[in-house]
Enzyme design. Structure first.
Site, PDB file in Angstrom:
ATOM      1  CE  LYS A  16     -10.584  -6.290   7.819  1.00  0.00           C
ATOM      2  NZ  LYS A  16      -9.903  -5.266   8.951  1.00  0.00           N
ATOM      3  CB  CYS A  36      -6.747  -7.469   8.449  1.00  0.00           C
ATOM      4  SG  CYS A  36      -5.947  -7.618  10.108  1.00  0.00           S
ATOM      5  CD  GLU A  73      -6.634  -3.892   7.808  1.00  0.00           C
ATOM      6  OE1 GLU A  73      -7.948  -3.525   8.106  1.00  0.00           O
ATOM      7  OE2 GLU A  73      -5.873  -4.375   8.741  1.00  0.00           O
TER       8      GLU A  73
END
Length: 565
Positions: free
Chosen positions: A116, A157, A41
């Site tokens: 994300k 994540c 990330e």
């Protein structure tokens, strides 16, 4: 088909250096026949970039760095890199200006951008401060050399940390992994920057294995490695087959390149783990010190050596992190320092091979007493004079730091920092607090492990025990007055640490802690000490985080407050 994971240690904000590191990693993986490379990330800028993201030029430079990297990459490899992208709707309909994104680089350009979906705001995370929630399809089709194709589902994540069946609840309304599975993807990937905490790796493995099994999909997980300020990232990137079995795992606390072929599984993959929590924590702290020193562009460190167990452990960590030639230990005995404390400190330094200097502080104590004699007349000596000793030592260490450019590492442990058993502008001085998240009982445990294992450091130094046994066995003492021991002021450390764990990590009330078997007077006193020490902690050096509740960027307690325990 071969997949690659580039487990890298970025420097926050070093776009050129980080991209060079990415390029080198991809070239090495491509040479082994890899067709898709996964990186962590925000791998282009490093995680967490924090308020660097508020600088518009920094974001523009990131776009340029990505475009330049895409052109340099070999065209027969697809690469997913972590970056940020601009939210074009922010100025029109509101919302945050950026997305936390993954960019697919292939054939010399950026092919797709994925955002994300789940933005954590707990503990050390503050992503809602910068990023907008991602929406839409997170899938791309990878054309393979054999003319077949692979549908890849992309998560970043936190996106993978919301499986209701695993956790028994949902922290967010959406489950990006379940949604991707419904789109009939062939592979799940996750770009991650998941900070280290002791015991967290087992949880990660169980969660990721569960996702692979439930959705009947192979899964690649790339985690950042390295330390940035107070956060340590342990790496240990992983690949799981659709049965939830680990087929590859990256190194812990070190950079690594993984090549994964699900059809030709290595019968003995690198599944190494640490022999104990003590071994794992030590590795984490060594990485934390090494990266802080190097990324802040120091060459050497200075440590006050008292002959006690805390400074001994910090000296061992620093020696392992940056080499004995780069560690200076300073002894500053007072009239209250015992002979064995001085000899223990010297013996430790000899075991480690570090240089020492000795500066007696009696003359400076006398000078302070003389200067304050009239003002303090008719008042008995108390903690004021004890703190002056600590502040004299702190001033000497800071003078050495200033004169030679050494980083001063403070040596206070979590138990002391919790209850304020430390002196502002004295032993709290320093640019890094190496063991500020390590309870005193754990300090003893790690030191005992160091002495009872064939640690590389012991072998390297040619000693039987790294830390002189007397340092471990003698009662802890600040030695600021005759015959002083810590237990004069604090409960026994096994009791104190249990109370602190229940209060700080488990968030229990005083009544609940008392109900678990601790004496009320002791609990009430500890709770009060933790509360009133907040102003000290606010002024402390950054402390390396190794537990799930540390006094750092994730601790946001008010100083001026009134709370009933």
């Amino acid at each position: 088909m071969k997949f690659g994971i580039a487990q890298l240690n970025p420097i926050i904000g070093d776009l050129v250096g980080n991209c060079d590191r990415l390029l080198s990693a991809v070239q090495k993986l491509a040479a082994q026949g890899v067709q898709l490379v996964l990186t962590p990330e925000l791998s282009v800028c490093g995680y967490p970039p924090r308020d660097l993201l508020m600088h518009h030029q920094f974001v523009r430079d990131m776009d340029s760095a990505i475009a330049d990297l895409a052109q340099k990459l070999t065209h027969d490899v697809a690469v997913l890199v972590g970056t940020v992208s601009i939210n074009p709707q922010a100025s029109q309909v509101g919302g945050k200006p950026l997305f936390n994104s993954a960019a697919l680089l292939q054939d010399g350009k950026v092919q797709q951008i994925f955002h994300k979906r789940l933005l954590p705001t707990y503990d050390v995370f503050d992503e809602d401060r910068y990023f907008e929630v991602g929406e839409g399809s997170q899938v791309f089709t990878l054309k393979l050399q054999n003319r077949a194709s692979l549908r890849v589902g992309v998560t970043i994540c936190e996106d993978i940390w919301n499986d209701e069946k695993f956790w028994g609840k949902r922290n967010y309304a959406d489950d990006p992994v379940a949604e991707l599975a419904q789109k009939e993807v062939d592979l799940l990937v996750n770009l991650s920057a998941s900070p280290y905490a002791v015991g967290k790796q087992k949880l990660r493995e169980a969660m990721l294995s569960h996702s692979a099994i439930v959705h009947n999909l192979p899964l690649l997980y790339a985690n950042q490695v390295g330390a940035n300020d107070d956060l340590i990232f342990d790496g240990r990137s992983m690949a799981f087959n659709r049965d939830g079995e680990i087929v590859a795992r990256g190194k812990g606390f070190d950079e690594d390149l993984l090549v994964i072929d699900f059809e030709q599984v290595d019968p003995s993959p690198n599944l190494s783990s640490y022999e104990s929590d003590d071994a794992e924590i030590f590795a984490a702290l060594v990485l934390g010190v090494r990266d802080y020193v190097q990324k802040c562009r120091f060459r050497k460190v200075v440590i006050g050596l008292s002959g006690g167990i805390d400074s001994a452990l910090v000296a061992v960590i620093a020696t392992e992190a940056i080499g004995k030639e780069n560690v200076l230990g300073v002894l500053m005995p007072s009239p209250y320092s015992s002979d064995h404390s001085i000899t223990d400190a010297i013996a430790l330094a000899q075991n480690l091979g570090i240089t020492t200097e000795t500066i007696p502080i009696q003359p400076m104590m006398s000078a302070f007493d003389h200067s304050l004699a009239n003002l303090f007349a008719r008042r008995a000596s108390d903690v004021t004079e004890e703190n002056l000793q600590s502040r004299i030592r702190g001033s000497l260490l800071m003078a050495i730091s200033n004169k030679f450019g050494h980083l001063l590492i403070s040596t206070g442990n979590k138990s002391e920092v919790s209850v304020g058993y430390c002196t502002l502008y004295g032993d709290m001085n320093g640019g890094l607090a190496a063991i500020a998240d390590v309870p005193k009982t754990r300090v003893f445990s790690i030191c005992e492990w160091l002495n009872h294992t064939n640690s590389p450091l012991a072998i390297k130094q040619g000693v039987v025990e790294v830390i002189p046994v007397n340092i471990i066995t003698k009662p802890p003492s600040a030695e600021l007055k005759p015959d002083q021991v810590d237990q004069d002021s604090l409960p026994p450390y096994d009791i104190l640490d249990d109370i602190l764990h229940k209060l700080i990590n488990q968030h229990l009330s005083a009544a609940e802690i008392i109900g678990s078997g601790h004496e009320q007077a002791t609990v009430d006193r500890v709770v009060r000490l933790v509360k009133i020490a907040e102003f000290k902690r606010r002024q402390a050096a950054p402390g390396l985080k190794i537990t799930d509740r540390a006094f750092g960027s994730g601790w946001r307690m008010p100083i001026a407050s009134k709370v009933t325990p």
